[in-house]
Design a protein around this motif. Structure first.
Motif, PDB file in Angstrom:
ATOM      1  N   ASN A  43      19.543  17.522 -15.379  1.00 36.54           N
ATOM      2  CA  ASN A  43      19.713  19.128 -15.326  1.00 36.54           C
ATOM      3  C   ASN A  43      19.421  19.593 -13.926  1.00 36.54           C
ATOM      4  N   TYR A  44      19.502  20.902 -13.747  1.00 37.91           N
ATOM      5  CA  TYR A  44      19.675  21.459 -12.687  1.00 37.91           C
ATOM      6  C   TYR A  44      18.738  22.488 -12.205  1.00 37.91           C
ATOM      7  N   GLY A  45      18.762  22.704 -10.873  1.00 28.45           N
ATOM      8  CA  GLY A  45      17.746  23.665 -10.166  1.00 28.45           C
ATOM      9  C   GLY A  45      18.437  24.363  -9.117  1.00 28.45           C
ATOM     10  N   LEU A  46      17.749  25.529  -8.647  1.00 24.37           N
ATOM     11  CA  LEU A  46      18.501  26.261  -7.615  1.00 24.37           C
ATOM     12  C   LEU A  46      17.515  26.305  -6.449  1.00 24.37           C
ATOM     13  N   ILE A  47      18.280  26.479  -5.093  1.00 23.85           N
ATOM     14  CA  ILE A  47      17.301  26.698  -4.008  1.00 23.85           C
ATOM     15  C   ILE A  47      18.318  27.859  -3.297  1.00 23.85           C
ATOM     16  N   THR A  48      17.361  28.798  -2.911  1.00 28.02           N
ATOM     17  CA  THR A  48      18.019  30.082  -2.465  1.00 28.02           C
ATOM     18  C   THR A  48      17.502  30.426  -1.104  1.00 28.02           C
ATOM     19  N   VAL A  49      18.328  31.113  -0.238  1.00 31.86           N
ATOM     20  CA  VAL A  49      17.995  31.152   1.357  1.00 31.86           C
ATOM     21  C   VAL A  49      18.449  32.478   1.585  1.00 31.86           C
ATOM     22  N   ASP A  50      17.547  33.424   1.882  1.00 35.78           N
ATOM     23  CA  ASP A  50      17.779  34.634   2.510  1.00 35.78           C
ATOM     24  C   ASP A  50      18.584  34.878   3.621  1.00 35.78           C
ATOM     25  N   SER A  51      19.153  35.832   4.089  1.00 42.26           N
ATOM     26  CA  SER A  51      20.041  36.156   5.271  1.00 42.26           C
ATOM     27  C   SER A  51      19.274  36.087   6.359  1.00 42.26           C
ATOM     28  N   GLY A  52      17.827  36.275   6.487  1.00 37.10           N
ATOM     29  CA  GLY A  52      17.084  36.208   7.725  1.00 37.10           C
ATOM     30  C   GLY A  52      16.981  34.918   7.938  1.00 37.10           C
ATOM     31  N   LEU A  53      16.699  33.678   7.133  1.00 38.33           N
ATOM     32  CA  LEU A  53      16.690  32.514   7.534  1.00 38.33           C
ATOM     33  C   LEU A  53      17.984  31.945   7.709  1.00 38.33           C
ATOM     34  N   ILE A  54      18.946  32.211   7.223  1.00 36.92           N
ATOM     35  CA  ILE A  54      20.442  31.824   7.444  1.00 36.92           C
ATOM     36  C   ILE A  54      20.663  31.895   8.745  1.00 36.92           C
ATOM     37  N   TYR A  55      20.566  33.177   9.244  1.00 35.57           N
ATOM     38  CA  TYR A  55      20.883  33.499  10.869  1.00 35.57           C
ATOM     39  C   TYR A  55      19.908  32.713  11.771  1.00 35.57           C
ATOM     40  N   SER A  56      18.817  32.742  11.359  1.00 38.08           N
ATOM     41  CA  SER A  56      17.871  31.923  12.220  1.00 38.08           C
ATOM     42  C   SER A  56      17.994  30.580  12.389  1.00 38.08           C
ATOM     43  N   VAL A  57      18.599  29.760  11.252  1.00 30.82           N
ATOM     44  CA  VAL A  57      18.872  28.363  11.341  1.00 30.82           C
ATOM     45  C   VAL A  57      20.060  28.161  12.073  1.00 30.82           C
ATOM     46  N   VAL A  58      21.185  28.961  11.805  1.00 34.66           N
ATOM     47  CA  VAL A  58      22.345  29.019  12.521  1.00 34.66           C
ATOM     48  C   VAL A  58      22.306  29.093  13.967  1.00 34.66           C
ATOM     49  N   ASP A  59      21.511  30.158  14.559  1.00 35.38           N
ATOM     50  CA  ASP A  59      21.325  30.397  15.730  1.00 35.38           C
ATOM     51  C   ASP A  59      20.518  29.462  16.359  1.00 35.38           C
TER      52      ASP A  59
END
Length: 337
Positions: A120-136
């Motif tokens: 079966n499946y699950g989800l992991i969601t990342v908000d925009s603040g953490l997205i840009y922080s990790v990319v940066d």
């Protein structure tokens, strides 16, 4: 005369239900609570079905898994970004799948992962603040300062791949945290940016959600892991334990003590010479010295019983001037169902 009195009878209340009157569309809407505009509260069956109150079973071991994941994931993020990382568990709660997806703040990345053993499946969601922080952080950006927010465009392939590396670390660390409880293999299947394409359960299905906060030098954000109760159903009995290694109804110390006491217990064993069905009138006429034939020869094996249960077969004889029996069949094979 009767017509005059009927004029003084009060009119029946408008809300009373008359079984002889068929329901119109207004009556059906009233039954399901759809009787007003957007400000009207939900009533009837709709209020029961769409209630925000979620009754769920508490899973202590799942909370332990997320607590262990905090420490492991913090180390993984430090190795990934070479920054000072602080990871904290904000909340573990149960929500309906539709309510959770409706609260996802866009833009966001939603990772769909599969647990092979649970199928079966699950989800992991990342908000925009953490997205840009990790990319940066992964692209060598300056530490500190506000996270860069770019609206009006989708995420690039590079940004998706960089965040995907973090998601794979998170799933690997969660799998390691759950390994002492049950073997599991979590793999990231795809990353979506629209909740519409990340639907893995019905809108009313109950899900367990853990929300984490990641801080990296005055920047960071949140990510959440969602597991539908249908996904964790194969291991719900393990996650419902109060402590790791709990065995319901079994204790090794008492098990050994009981086994030792049973071995020292005296057991009465009966040797059945034979059985014969007789009418009650014949039994009533028994006399002293009367002989009853059991239709058994002296060398035929006899049944060895304990509490009416046949244990095996044995032959009767003598040993040291005492009547003795010798087993001629194995006890396990001699038991009759």
């Amino acid at each position: 005369m009767s017509d005059d009195f009927e004029d003084f009878l009060p009119d029946p209340p408008a809300g009373d239900f008359n079984p002889d009157t068929p329901l119109d569309q207004a009556g059906i809407d009233a039954l399901f609570g759809d009787v007003g505009g957007p400000v009207e509260p939900k009533q009837g069956l709709r209020a029961l079905i769409e209630s925000d109150v979620v009754s769920h079973e508490r899973l202590p071991m799942l909370e332990v898994v997320f607590d262990r994941m905090v420490r492991i994931f913090a180390t993984s993020m430090r190795n990934l970004t070479s920054d000072a990382i602080d990871v904290s568990l904000e909340e573990v709660s149960s929500v309906r799948f539709g309510d959770f997806m409706g609260r996802v703040m866009l833009p966001a990345m939603i990772g769909v992962f599969r647990v092979e053993e649970w199928e079966n499946y699950g989800l992991i969601t990342v908000d925009s603040g953490l997205i840009y922080s990790v990319v940066d952080a992964l692209l060598g950006g300056r530490r500190g300062g506000d996270s860069m927010m770019i609206d009006g465009r989708g995420f690039t392939t590079i940004e998706t791949d960089l965040v995907g590396r973090m998601l794979r670390h998170a799933l690997s660390d969660m799998s390691s945290s759950m390994a002492p409880i049950t073997p599991n293999t979590m793999s990231l299947e795809r990353i979506e940016t629209s909740p519409r394409f990340a639907t893995i359960a019905g809108s009313t299905n109950i899900c367990a959600v853990a929300t984490f906060r990641v801080d990296m030098d005055e920047r960071g954000g949140r990510f959440s892991i969602l597991l539908p109760y249908a996904t964790i159903e194969p291991v719900r009995h393990l996650l419902g334990q109060r402590f790791m290694g709990e065995k319901l109804g079994r204790d090794n110390i008492w098990e050994a003590h009981m086994a030792a006491e049973i071995r020292q217990t005296d057991v009465t064993v009966d040797v059945v010479l034979g059985e014969r069905m007789l009418p009650l009138a014949q039994v009533r006429d028994f006399d002293v010295g009367q002989t009853i034939s059991l239709f058994h020869g002296p060398d035929e094996p006899l049944e060895l019983q304990c509490g009416g249960v046949t244990l095996g077969r044995a032959q009767i004889g003598q040993r040291s001037n005492n009547v003795a029996v010798r087993l001629v069949s194995d006890i396990a094979k001699g038991v009759r169902q």
